[in-house]
Design a protein around this motif. Structure first.
Motif, PDB file in Angstrom:
ATOM      1  N   GLU A   1      37.243  49.789  54.374  1.00 15.59           N
ATOM      2  CA  GLU A   1      37.149  48.753  55.309  1.00 15.59           C
ATOM      3  C   GLU A   1      35.977  47.255  54.091  1.00 15.59           C
ATOM      4  N   GLY A   2      36.451  46.674  54.406  1.00 15.42           N
ATOM      5  CA  GLY A   2      36.027  44.865  53.858  1.00 15.42           C
ATOM      6  C   GLY A   2      36.363  43.921  54.135  1.00 15.42           C
ATOM      7  N   LEU A   3      36.218  44.127  52.887  1.00  4.95           N
ATOM      8  CA  LEU A   3      37.265  41.822  52.470  1.00  4.95           C
ATOM      9  C   LEU A   3      38.367  42.273  51.501  1.00  4.95           C
ATOM     10  N   HIS A   4      38.466  43.958  50.908  1.00  5.93           N
ATOM     11  CA  HIS A   4      38.560  43.792  49.438  1.00  5.93           C
ATOM     12  C   HIS A   4      39.763  44.917  49.453  1.00  5.93           C
ATOM     13  N   LEU A   5      41.171  44.878  48.514  1.00  3.04           N
ATOM     14  CA  LEU A   5      41.568  45.939  48.325  1.00  3.04           C
ATOM     15  C   LEU A   5      41.751  45.993  47.116  1.00  3.04           C
ATOM     16  N   TRP A   6      41.870  47.495  46.505  1.00  2.00           N
ATOM     17  CA  TRP A   6      41.827  47.641  45.446  1.00  2.00           C
ATOM     18  C   TRP A   6      43.043  48.265  44.643  1.00  2.00           C
ATOM     19  N   LEU A   7      44.194  47.437  43.648  1.00  2.00           N
ATOM     20  CA  LEU A   7      45.381  48.050  44.124  1.00  2.00           C
ATOM     21  C   LEU A   7      45.730  48.203  42.010  1.00  2.00           C
ATOM     22  N   PRO A   8      45.753  50.205  41.503  1.00  2.00           N
ATOM     23  CA  PRO A   8      45.859  50.046  40.557  1.00  2.00           C
ATOM     24  C   PRO A   8      47.331  49.688  40.255  1.00  2.00           C
ATOM     25  N   VAL A   9      47.198  48.778  39.090  1.00  2.00           N
ATOM     26  CA  VAL A   9      48.211  48.356  38.324  1.00  2.00           C
ATOM     27  C   VAL A   9      48.640  49.156  36.603  1.00  2.00           C
ATOM     28  N   ALA A  10      50.001  48.864  36.746  1.00  2.00           N
ATOM     29  CA  ALA A  10      49.888  48.744  34.819  1.00  2.00           C
ATOM     30  C   ALA A  10      49.276  47.597  33.689  1.00  2.00           C
ATOM     31  N   ASP A  11      49.430  46.591  34.292  1.00  2.00           N
ATOM     32  CA  ASP A  11      49.425  45.334  33.994  1.00  2.00           C
ATOM     33  C   ASP A  11      48.653  43.822  34.768  1.00  2.00           C
ATOM     34  N   GLU A  12      47.243  43.576  34.387  1.00  2.00           N
ATOM     35  CA  GLU A  12      46.697  43.423  35.484  1.00  2.00           C
ATOM     36  C   GLU A  12      47.453  41.576  35.272  1.00  2.00           C
ATOM     37  N   ALA A  13      47.602  41.300  34.082  1.00  2.00           N
ATOM     38  CA  ALA A  13      48.279  39.595  34.122  1.00  2.00           C
ATOM     39  C   ALA A  13      49.314  39.472  34.789  1.00  2.00           C
ATOM     40  N   ALA A  14      50.896  40.747  34.808  1.00  2.00           N
ATOM     41  CA  ALA A  14      52.029  40.451  34.653  1.00  2.00           C
ATOM     42  C   ALA A  14      51.480  40.501  36.133  1.00  2.00           C
ATOM     43  N   VAL A  15      50.384  40.863  36.970  1.00  2.00           N
ATOM     44  CA  VAL A  15      50.792  41.079  38.718  1.00  2.00           C
ATOM     45  C   VAL A  15      50.134  39.859  39.384  1.00  2.00           C
ATOM     46  N   VAL A  16      48.882  39.598  38.295  1.00  2.00           N
ATOM     47  CA  VAL A  16      48.674  37.733  39.074  1.00  2.00           C
ATOM     48  C   VAL A  16      49.998  36.996  38.587  1.00  2.00           C
ATOM     49  N   GLN A  17      50.288  36.979  37.318  1.00  2.50           N
ATOM     50  CA  GLN A  17      51.491  35.773  37.016  1.00  2.50           C
ATOM     51  C   GLN A  17      52.293  36.186  38.496  1.00  2.50           C
ATOM     52  N   SER A  18      52.860  37.555  38.470  1.00  2.00           N
ATOM     53  CA  SER A  18      54.322  37.250  39.500  1.00  2.00           C
ATOM     54  C   SER A  18      53.790  37.329  40.597  1.00  2.00           C
ATOM     55  N   MET A  19      52.403  37.101  41.397  1.00  6.36           N
ATOM     56  CA  MET A  19      51.904  37.193  42.917  1.00  6.36           C
ATOM     57  C   MET A  19      52.034  35.617  43.441  1.00  6.36           C
ATOM     58  N   ALA A  20      51.471  34.844  41.290  1.00  5.59           N
ATOM     59  CA  ALA A  20      51.818  32.944  41.601  1.00  5.59           C
ATOM     60  C   ALA A  20      52.515  32.688  42.285  1.00  5.59           C
ATOM     61  N   SER A  21      53.696  33.252  41.261  1.00  2.00           N
ATOM     62  CA  SER A  21      54.820  32.324  41.373  1.00  2.00           C
ATOM     63  C   SER A  21      55.465  33.106  42.588  1.00  2.00           C
ATOM     64  N   ARG A  22      54.977  34.232  43.472  1.00  2.00           N
ATOM     65  CA  ARG A  22      55.029  33.467  44.679  1.00  2.00           C
ATOM     66  C   ARG A  22      54.435  33.250  46.310  1.00  2.00           C
ATOM     67  N   GLY A  23      53.393  32.363  45.587  1.00  2.00           N
ATOM     68  CA  GLY A  23      52.279  31.728  46.290  1.00  2.00           C
ATOM     69  C   GLY A  23      50.818  32.245  47.200  1.00  2.00           C
ATOM     70  N   TRP A  24      50.854  33.617  45.339  1.00  2.00           N
ATOM     71  CA  TRP A  24      49.275  33.961  46.465  1.00  2.00           C
ATOM     72  C   TRP A  24      48.530  34.240  44.855  1.00  2.00           C
ATOM     73  N   ALA A  25      47.397  33.600  45.493  1.00  2.00           N
ATOM     74  CA  ALA A  25      46.587  34.022  44.138  1.00  2.00           C
ATOM     75  C   ALA A  25      45.594  35.245  43.762  1.00  2.00           C
ATOM     76  N   VAL A  26      45.712  36.394  43.051  1.00  2.00           N
ATOM     77  CA  VAL A  26      44.975  37.633  43.533  1.00  2.00           C
ATOM     78  C   VAL A  26      44.273  37.629  42.102  1.00  2.00           C
ATOM     79  N   GLN A  27      42.750  37.710  42.449  1.00  2.00           N
ATOM     80  CA  GLN A  27      41.940  38.621  41.657  1.00  2.00           C
ATOM     81  C   GLN A  27      42.686  39.341  40.333  1.00  2.00           C
ATOM     82  N   ALA A  28      42.086  39.233  39.137  1.00  2.00           N
ATOM     83  CA  ALA A  28      42.453  40.248  38.005  1.00  2.00           C
ATOM     84  C   ALA A  28      41.494  41.359  38.060  1.00  2.00           C
ATOM     85  N   GLY A  29      41.622  41.919  37.695  1.00  2.00           N
ATOM     86  CA  GLY A  29      40.124  43.093  37.933  1.00  2.00           C
ATOM     87  C   GLY A  29      39.095  42.760  37.029  1.00  2.00           C
TER      88      GLY A  29
END
Length: 436
Positions: free
Chosen positions: A366-394
């Motif tokens: 519960e709460g405000l956040h979800l934590w998604l394991p990834v292989a490459d934080e920077a790649a996921v952050v950049q990919s989400m930004a290209s789709r209009g979302w800002a997410v926090q690198a872990g």
């Protein structure tokens, strides 16, 4: 070390000479000081005199003694990482802000509490009775004893005071990993060493025997852990408390930041450890700018915290306390607390279900956040930004745990979740690439 750095025949003179070397830069962070007996022989003094000089420096937080590594100059305190600026045009799922539309609006009742508090004098009670009453009612409903309640300027203020009272520079403090970055920065500023403990779907993992034995304190989140959302299960707490019962001098700090918005019972309410402090802030349900937190715990510890507070700021603004009391009562009487908690829960459930439909399964929470394991934080952050979302690198939230990204739901609605889930799945599948 050259004799030019240390001189004198008394503990005070030796300590002062070493401080001069620190100020001049002759001694640098990480430099080792001579063994006590070695320096005593060089200065022709009793080893107890050198030991007392080193003790003065440890008390001042300038050196640490670490077993076989000896005594060393402390490193430069860590600074908080710069706040992430969300690029214009992106939906902000990175900052962790609450939904402003779920916060209470100032009405006559709250304004009246503020006016009443503002008329208080220097000799008025430090803690406003109305806020004490609201807090006591809620704490009792949680199953927590609340013989004494302290009011502090936010969670970190209460935690810092507790650590200053209980721990000494060089001590170890166990923390969750991943965890809240300001806590780690606080530990470094106090010259305390964070000991990372992993977190899973049942909350803080029980460490190997002996890990906690070497710690002065343990800071944990009982529910809605930031960033995973996990709550400590009753079974997990039972196993953890078995260790804690054998460590009566270990301070256990419960950072219950989600508190009044939570639908999960406190697993430790009926079986608290020997030395404990429970802290709940009003930031998540009344707004972060109020800077009010309430703490209860072992009576002697609470008294020490309040005594320390009395030597500094003396009290938290009674105007802020009055606003917090009035707004809390307004939220409670109008069922707005339950509605706000339910709104966040619905968002989380909608996203978890949408991700599950695309074979991305997350642990309950519960709460405000979800934590998604990834292989490459920077790649996921950049990919989400290209789709209009800002997410926090872990990275800022991790000590030793694996890469991940944090998605905060304060600025989302359930209707956003199908698109958000689809974009997250695509981002998770986007391979990182090297750029030369």
């Amino acid at each position: 070390m050259s004799l030019l750095y240390a001189h004198g025949k008394t503990a005070a003179n030796i300590a002062d000479s070493l401080l001069d070397a620190l100020r001049s830069g002759a001694l640098q962070p990480g430099d080792a000081l001579p063994a006590v007996r070695t320096l005593a022989q060089q200065l022709a003094v009793n080893p107890n005199t050198v030991a007392a000089a080193y003790a003065r420096l440890r008390y001042a937080g300038r050196v640490v003694t670490d077993g076989r590594r000896g005594t060393r100059v402390v490193g430069t305190p860590a600074r908080m990482a710069q706040a992430y600026a969300v690029p214009t045009g992106l939906r902000d799922l990175a900052s962790g802000n609450v939904d402003a539309s779920l916060l209470p609006q100032l009405q006559g009742g709250a304004a009246a509490w503020a006016a009443l508090a503002s008329s208080a004098s220097y000799d008025a009670p430090a803690d406003l009775p109305a806020l004490q009453s609201e807090a006591r009612q809620w704490l009792t409903a949680q199953g927590l004893p609340c013989g004494e309640i302290g009011v502090f300027s936010g969670t970190l203020d209460a935690v810092e005071r507790a650590l200053r009272v209980h721990a000494h520079p060089g001590d170890r403090v166990a923390v969750e990993d991943p965890c809240w970055p300001p806590l780690v920065a606080l530990l470094h500023s106090l010259r305390l060493k964070p000991v990372p403990l992993p977190v899973d779907g049942e909350g803080l993992c029980v460490p190997d025997a002996g890990v906690l034995q070497g710690c002065a304190a343990l800071v944990l989140t009982p529910r809605a852990h930031n960033p995973t959302g996990a709550a400590i299960s009753p079974a997990r707490w039972k196993a953890l408390r078995h260790q804690l019962q054998a460590l009566p001098r270990l301070l256990v700090v419960l950072d219950d930041h989600w508190g009044p918005l939570s639908a999960t019972p406190l697993a430790m309410a009926a079986s608290l450890p020997p030395l404990w402090l429970h802290v709940v802030s009003v930031s998540k349900f009344l707004g972060p700018d109020l800077r009010v937190a309430l703490a209860t715990g072992t009576p002697a510890l609470l008294q020490a915290l309040r005594a320390q507070q009395a030597l500094g700021p003396r009290w938290v603004s009674r105007i802020l306390q009055g606003l917090a009391a009035g707004l809390w009562r307004q939220m409670r009487e109008g069922s707005a607390l339950a509605q706000a908690g339910g709104s966040y829960a619905a968002r989380r459930q909608a996203l978890v279900q949408a991700l599950a439909a695309q074979q991305v399964v997350l642990a309950p929470g519960e709460g405000l956040h979800l934590w998604l394991p990834v292989a490459d934080e920077a790649a996921v952050v950049q990919s989400m930004a290209s789709r209009g979302w800002a997410v926090q690198a872990g990275t800022p939230l991790r000590l030793a745990s694996a890469p991940a990204v944090r998605v905060s739901l304060g600025e989302c609605r359930p209707t956003d979740m199908p698109r958000l889930a689809a974009d997250l799945v695509q981002a998770l599948r986007t391979p990182g690439r090297a750029v030369f």
